[in-house]
Scaffold this active site. Structure first.
Site, mmCIF file in Angstrom:
data_model
loop_
_atom_site.group_PDB
_atom_site.id
_atom_site.type_symbol
_atom_site.label_atom_id
_atom_site.label_comp_id
_atom_site.label_asym_id
_atom_site.label_seq_id
_atom_site.Cartn_x
_atom_site.Cartn_y
_atom_site.Cartn_z
ATOM 1 N N GLU A 195 0.828 -1.218 0.000
ATOM 2 C CA GLU A 195 0.000 0.000 0.000
ATOM 3 C C GLU A 195 0.859 1.264 0.000
ATOM 4 O O GLU A 195 0.656 2.169 0.804
ATOM 5 C CB GLU A 195 -0.996 -0.001 1.166
ATOM 6 C CG GLU A 195 -2.165 -0.967 0.941
ATOM 7 C CD GLU A 195 -3.429 -0.528 1.646
ATOM 8 O OE1 GLU A 195 -4.162 0.304 1.074
ATOM 9 O OE2 GLU A 195 -3.710 -1.013 2.764
ATOM 10 N N ASN A 223 -4.098 -10.337 4.183
ATOM 11 C CA ASN A 223 -5.514 -10.094 4.440
ATOM 12 C C ASN A 223 -6.259 -11.379 4.804
ATOM 13 O O ASN A 223 -7.429 -11.564 4.452
ATOM 14 C CB ASN A 223 -6.180 -9.374 3.258
ATOM 15 C CG ASN A 223 -6.081 -7.863 3.401
ATOM 16 O OD1 ASN A 223 -6.298 -7.319 4.476
ATOM 17 N ND2 ASN A 223 -5.740 -7.184 2.321
ATOM 18 N N ASP A 246 -0.596 -10.087 8.569
ATOM 19 C CA ASP A 246 0.669 -9.856 7.846
ATOM 20 C C ASP A 246 1.611 -11.003 8.188
ATOM 21 O O ASP A 246 1.840 -11.286 9.372
ATOM 22 C CB ASP A 246 1.264 -8.517 8.265
ATOM 23 C CG ASP A 246 0.342 -7.359 7.941
ATOM 24 O OD1 ASP A 246 0.463 -6.815 6.831
ATOM 25 O OD2 ASP A 246 -0.529 -7.034 8.783
ATOM 26 N N HIS A 269 -1.202 -1.001 10.121
ATOM 27 C CA HIS A 269 -0.427 -2.246 10.226
ATOM 28 C C HIS A 269 0.923 -1.948 10.879
ATOM 29 O O HIS A 269 1.409 -0.820 10.822
ATOM 30 C CB HIS A 269 -0.135 -2.833 8.846
ATOM 31 C CG HIS A 269 -1.342 -3.269 8.092
ATOM 32 N ND1 HIS A 269 -1.655 -4.592 7.893
ATOM 33 C CD2 HIS A 269 -2.309 -2.560 7.462
ATOM 34 C CE1 HIS A 269 -2.761 -4.680 7.167
ATOM 35 N NE2 HIS A 269 -3.177 -3.469 6.890
#
Length: 255
Positions: A34, A147, A216, A246
């Site tokens: 991301e 995810n 993760d 995260h």
DNA sequence: ATGGCACTCGCTGAGTGA
């Protein structure tokens, strides 16, 4: 040798956190997800100045992945060749004889949605590609934001989450299908405290209440799993001002 | 309870994430 993965939720916003964290931890390889940056906006100079080579594959607004490495980085591949995709979610490179695959698995939105179907197809194709990659590269690590919370112990409140996206049985089966390639969840190679997570919602003071998920992961092929001496999740960056939702996971390998 | 929050694009809100 330390390998790490971190979904930074915008590298533009988080670059100071990343540079500070690299200085603090001196990891050898850091996989980012991301980044949310087109390639022309990627902060190459700042990362190289910190002593890292970098491979990156981005797009505007969404997705985007990168591999930062203190060691030479070769044979870069963007995306899964078996899965044509506009979304930039995979980058791979060979570093010190290891095939490093950085992945940002689709979120899936809601069970049964089009995005959920895309997620399952994406994961199935990733499995097929990695099966071939493992033939060519026995030392392989798959690092990223999966995810998927693989088991109920990876969920703060399994009853509240039962059947929902990130924990549903088909998603967990897709994770297990990756493990069935002889890839091992580095975190579970070791005894770990209860309720260790890598993501917490920004809302409801979820971090302070430890209402999180472990989504993760670092999966290691047998030669790398045999060298793995530790795997931890570093909560420190989640305590900073304006954090990513995260936090990084780090695997240490004996040389 | 579909909220809450953060990020982006680019506008005064919508889409997406997990």
């Amino acid at each position: 040798m330390k390998l790490a993965s971190w979904n930074v939720n915008s590298l533009k916003v988080r670059l100071p956190h990343v540079l500070q964290w690299l200085a603090d931890t001196q990891v050898d390889v850091l996989c980012l997800q991301e980044t949310k940056l087109t390639d022309d906006k990627f902060p190459v100079a700042e990362i190289e100045a910190a002593g890292y080579q970098v491979a990156y594959s981005g797009q505007k607004t969404y997705n985007g992945v990168a591999i930062l490495s203190r060691h030479p980085l070769a044979n870069e591949v963007k995306n899964n060749p078996l899965f044509p995709d506009e979304q930039q979610r995979i980058i791979a490179a060979t570093i010190e004889g290891m095939r490093i695959v950085c992945a940002y698995v689709p979120n899936g939105q809601t069970v049964g949605s089009d995005k959920y179907a895309y997620k399952l197809n994406w994961l199935a194709s990733l499995r097929d590609w990695l099966a071939a990659e493992l033939q060519a590269h026995p030392s392989l690590a798959l690092l990223g934001d999966y995810n998927v919370a693989p088991a109920d112990r990876d969920v703060h409140d399994p009853a509240a989450w039962v059947g929902s996206v990130l924990v549903s049985e088909p998603e967990r089966a897709a994770f297990q299908a990756l493990c069935a390639l002889n890839l091992t969840d580095a975190f579970r190679l070791f005894e770990q405290p209860d309720k260790v997570f890598s993501w917490w919602d920004y809302r409801q003071m979820a971090f302070r209440r430890n209402m999180g998920l472990r989504i993760d992961h670092i999966l290691l092929s047998p030669p790398l799993a045999a060298r793995c001496t530790a795997c931890i999740i570093d909560k420190a960056p989640r305590k900073l001002e304006q954090p990513s939702d995260h936090t990084p996971v780090i695997a240490t390998l004996a040389s």
